[in-house]
Design an enzyme around this catalytic site. Structure first.
Site, PDB file in Angstrom:
ATOM      1  CE  LYS A   1      42.248 -33.585-118.589  1.00  0.00           C
ATOM      2  NZ  LYS A   1      41.957 -35.007-118.775  1.00  0.00           N
TER       3      LYS A   1
ATOM      4  CG  MET B   1      69.681 -46.494 -87.536  1.00  0.00           C
ATOM      5  SD  MET B   1      71.244 -46.267 -86.678  1.00  0.00           S
ATOM      6  CE  MET B   1      71.870 -44.803 -87.483  1.00  0.00           C
TER       7      MET B   1
ATOM      8  CG  PHE C   1      39.566 -42.088-112.272  1.00  0.00           C
ATOM      9  CD1 PHE C   1      39.786 -43.317-111.663  1.00  0.00           C
ATOM     10  CD2 PHE C   1      40.490 -41.632-113.204  1.00  0.00           C
ATOM     11  CE1 PHE C   1      40.893 -44.090-111.979  1.00  0.00           C
ATOM     12  CE2 PHE C   1      41.601 -42.407-113.538  1.00  0.00           C
ATOM     13  CZ  PHE C   1      41.804 -43.639-112.915  1.00  0.00           C
ATOM     14  CD  GLN C   2      44.302 -41.384-111.651  1.00  0.00           C
ATOM     15  OE1 GLN C   2      44.478 -40.445-112.420  1.00  0.00           O
ATOM     16  NE2 GLN C   2      45.076 -42.445-111.620  1.00  0.00           N
TER      17      GLN C   2
ATOM     18  CD  GLU D   1      53.673 -40.211-109.427  1.00  0.00           C
ATOM     19  OE1 GLU D   1      53.997 -41.230-108.780  1.00  0.00           O
ATOM     20  OE2 GLU D   1      52.904 -40.247-110.420  1.00  0.00           O
TER      21      GLU D   1
HETATM   22  C1  LIG Z   1      60.763 -44.511 -95.236  1.00  0.00           C
HETATM   23  C2  LIG Z   1      61.350 -44.986 -93.963  1.00  0.00           C
HETATM   24  N1  LIG Z   1      60.886 -46.102 -93.377  1.00  0.00           N
HETATM   25  C3  LIG Z   1      61.442 -46.546 -92.221  1.00  0.00           C
HETATM   26  C4  LIG Z   1      62.454 -45.869 -91.617  1.00  0.00           C
HETATM   27  C5  LIG Z   1      63.067 -46.364 -90.296  1.00  0.00           C
HETATM   28  N2  LIG Z   1      64.474 -46.718 -90.509  1.00  0.00           N
HETATM   29  C6  LIG Z   1      65.482 -45.880 -90.189  1.00  0.00           C
HETATM   30  S1  LIG Z   1      66.973 -46.474 -90.578  1.00  0.00           S
HETATM   31  C7  LIG Z   1      66.316 -47.900 -91.168  1.00  0.00           C
HETATM   32  C8  LIG Z   1      67.196 -48.970 -91.740  1.00  0.00           C
HETATM   33  C9  LIG Z   1      67.975 -48.520 -92.916  1.00  0.00           C
HETATM   34  O1  LIG Z   1      68.517 -49.644 -93.559  1.00  0.00           O
HETATM   35  P1  LIG Z   1      69.544 -49.505 -94.740  1.00  0.00           P
HETATM   36  O2  LIG Z   1      69.080 -48.511 -95.716  1.00  0.00           O
HETATM   37  O3  LIG Z   1      69.842 -50.855 -95.271  1.00  0.00           O
HETATM   38  O4  LIG Z   1      70.806 -48.858 -94.046  1.00  0.00           O
HETATM   39  P2  LIG Z   1      71.787 -49.416 -92.910  1.00  0.00           P
HETATM   40  O5  LIG Z   1      71.270 -48.882 -91.611  1.00  0.00           O
HETATM   41  O6  LIG Z   1      71.765 -50.915 -92.978  1.00  0.00           O
HETATM   42  O7  LIG Z   1      73.120 -48.825 -93.261  1.00  0.00           O
HETATM   43  C10 LIG Z   1      64.912 -47.890 -91.039  1.00  0.00           C
HETATM   44  C11 LIG Z   1      64.011 -49.007 -91.418  1.00  0.00           C
HETATM   45  C12 LIG Z   1      62.887 -44.688 -92.258  1.00  0.00           C
HETATM   46  N3  LIG Z   1      63.851 -43.921 -91.750  1.00  0.00           N
HETATM   47  N4  LIG Z   1      62.353 -44.285 -93.422  1.00  0.00           N
END
Ligand SMILES: Cc1ncc(C[n+]2csc(CCOP(=O)(O)OP(=O)(O)O)c2C)c(N)n1
Length: 568
Positions: free
Chosen positions: A163, A469, A113-114, A51
């Site tokens: 529903k 990052m 449920f749900q 979803e």
């Molecule tokens: C749903 C979610 N969980 C955690 C984060 C924290 N977060 C920000 S950037 C990142 C790493 C992203 O890794 P990747 O997609 O491999 O991209 P890269 O930075 O390696 O280019 C994380 C864990 C987030 N932004 N969103």
């Protein structure tokens, strides 16, 4: 006098609203709605695999078209799965109408449920929400949901449909009119006059454009104003594409990963004209150090934004395009040559450095080559991480509504489903999705949706086998203590893509990566382009969270060049 069930009324209203594609997943509590949908002659249903994917597919369509689009989920886990996409739409002001199934009204509150309290759960992340208790209320609630989603500052609206409401028969006299957005709010003339006086008195003005400039289509008005009174223009992450990247007045993106010239110019400005932006902390850095010598004209359609973070000398409540158009005749033409010369000096001294821009196996090189091959009409969606910031910096943003990124919520997993939505909404435009391995894994299952729908989404996967990052922040700000950000298992992404029905191309070890990239991007259908990236490769410049935008960390090479940030 028609007599229809609640579900048939919902589908009839969607058809009248002009909705042609919806995305969702069926379940016990929304099966009557799906049954009615199966009989629609005009609405195509895109079956997502999660979803959250359905929500982002709808967002992708909404971001490209600027009109509310529809996601559907069942009750309970369907609704909770959808929630992230709803919150994301709220923070980025994206018009969405989400239809959730709910247990029958007689069972609400019994832990059936749900059952989850979708209404209560979505109050803080929606612009508005409805729990419809009687089928005849749908005749009002559905058009109203579309009106609210699209009016003023756009946003998500959730309509929770028990529903029994979906099944109940209703007689009614005539179909209501579709919900249309209210006319854009005209700005107050005296507020505009105050703003014009501030512009005329300024010596070093900058125009700062955010997502509201995209939503209102303010780009041309912004350039006309900047041209008339010697202003530079900067944009937020969501404002990219409001003016062409190579326009001489464009300083580029401000904030955490913006080019140094933009942040340094902002530090020197004496007037900031902010249109459709909200002083997000990723844009401003430390607020008390942001544009310290500048008066502020704040234009926003949402009165709640004015003065929220930064005191405005003049607040203009209204549509960004109408406000900039209204300001134009009120300001005196002025060249401001000294300021423009200074801006040119800063741009020359502190441009964005794009190492490897000629090599398609580097992040910048991949982005530049892909943009060139896909052409100026391409739509690019991103995930969240370093790859997102490289794309913000290097993609040649030319037009509005072609840059889809999760700005406010920063949701990993946004990119692929948003790109599918873009491809559904604009079937003739090339669509890329710039992603990282961490982000792609969060909604990987939607590759099967892309394959099933025949959407030609081109994934540019920068695989550093890490949460890059996060790793970068640990390296630079946490004493290089790298923890829980490197993956130990290497995923074979090309094999996974193929298993889910998507063609894959690996630039690793290719004798002619540019030719292979071109082949992938020109082939019909969806494709994954795999590009290995060193986990040590950081994105610069970078303003550490909480620091002033002038305190940017730069790459070792730039540091060694010894660029002095004062440069004067
Ligand atoms: C749903 C979610 N969980 C955690 C984060 C924290 N977060 C920000 S950037 C990142 C790493 C992203 O890794 P990747 O997609 O491999 O991209 P890269 O930075 O390696 O280019 C994380 C864990 C987030 N932004 N969103």
């Amino acid at each position: 006098m028609p007599k229809l069930t609640g579900s048939e009324i919902v589908v009839g209203l969607l058809e009248r609203q002009g909705i042609r594609i919806v995305s969702g997943i069926p379940g016990g509590a929304n099966l009557p709605l799906y049954d009615a949908l199966s009989r629609s002659g005009t609405i195509r249903h895109v079956l997502a695999r999660h979803e959250q994917g359905a929500g982002f597919i709808a967002q992708g369509m909404a971001r490209v078209t600027g009109t509310p689009q529809v996601a559907i989920a069942t009750s309970g886990p369907g609704a909770t799965n959808l929630l992230t996409a709803v919150a994301d739409a709220r923070l980025d002001s994206i018009p969405l109408v989400c239809l959730t199934g709910q247990v029958p009204t007689s069972m609400i509150g019994t832990d059936a449920f749900q059952e989850v309290d979708t209404y209560g759960m979505t109050v803080p992340v929606t612009k508005h929400n409805f729990l419809v208790r009687r089928a005849d209320e749908l005749l009002e609630a559905i058009p109203e949901a579309f009106r609210l989603a699209a009016s003023g500052r756009p946003g998500p609206v959730v309509v929770d449909l028990p529903k029994d409401v979906q099944l109940a028969p209703v007689s009614f006299d005539r179909w209501p009119d579709p919900g249309r957005p209210d006319p854009p709010a005209a700005p107050d003339r005296s507020a505009l006059a105050s703003a014009a006086r501030l512009v005329d008195a300024a010596r070093r003005p900058v125009l700062y454009l955010g997502g509201g400039a995209i939503a209102s289509g303010a780009g041309e008005a912004a350039l006309a104003l900047a041209g008339k009174c010697g202003m530079a223009v900067t944009t937020t992450l969501l404002g990219l594409g409001s003016i062409p990247f190579d326009h001489p007045r464009n300083l580029g993106m401000l904030g955490m990963h913006g080019p140094r010239c933009a942040n340094l110019a902002l530090a020197e400005c004496d007037l900031l004209v902010v249109a459709g932006a909200r002083f997000d902390d990723r844009a401003t850095g430390k607020v008390s150090a942001f544009c310290p010598g500048a008066a502020v004209v704040h234009i926003d359609v949402d009165p709640g934004e004015i003065g929220k973070i930064r005191q405005a000398s003049a607040g203009v409540v209204g549509d960004a395009r109408l406000a900039l158009e209204g300001l134009l005749p009120l300001v005196a033409a002025a060249e401001r040559r000294e300021w423009l010369d200074r801006l040119a000096e800063l741009k020359g001294a502190f441009p964005l450095r794009m190492a490897g821009a000629d090599d398609p196996t580097t992040p910048y090189g991949l982005l530049r080559a892909a943009a060139e091959i896909l052409g100026p009409d391409a739509i690019v969606a991103t995930d969240v991480g370093r790859h997102q910031m490289w794309a913000a910096q290097a993609w040649p943003h030319r037009k509005p509504r072609r840059w889809l990124t999760s700005g406010g919520l920063g949701t990993m997993g946004f990119g692929l489903p948003a790109a599918i939505g873009a491809a559904l909404a604009a079937p003739d435009a090339p669509v890329a999705c710039v992603t990282g391995d961490g982000s792609l894994l969060m909604n990987l299952q939607e590759l099967a949706t892309a394959a099933e729908e025949g959407t030609a989404v081109k994934l540019l996967l920068m695989n550093n086998n890490s949460l890059g990052m996060v790793r970068q922040q640990q390296e630079l700000l946490y004493g290089n203590r790298i923890f829980a950000s490197d993956y130990r298992v290497r995923v074979d992404f090309p094999a996974v893509a193929r298993a889910l029905g998507v063609a894959a191309y690996d630039l690793a070890g290719s004798p002619d990566p540019r030719a292979l990239l071109e082949e992938a991007l020109r082939a019909p259908g969806a494709a994954l382009v795999h590009v290995p990236v060193d986990a040590l490769e950081n994105v610069f410049p970078m303003v550490p969270p909480g620091a002033a935008n002038t305190d940017m960390l730069v790459s070792k090479e730039e540091e060694e060049d010894g660029n002095d940030a004062t440069c004067a």
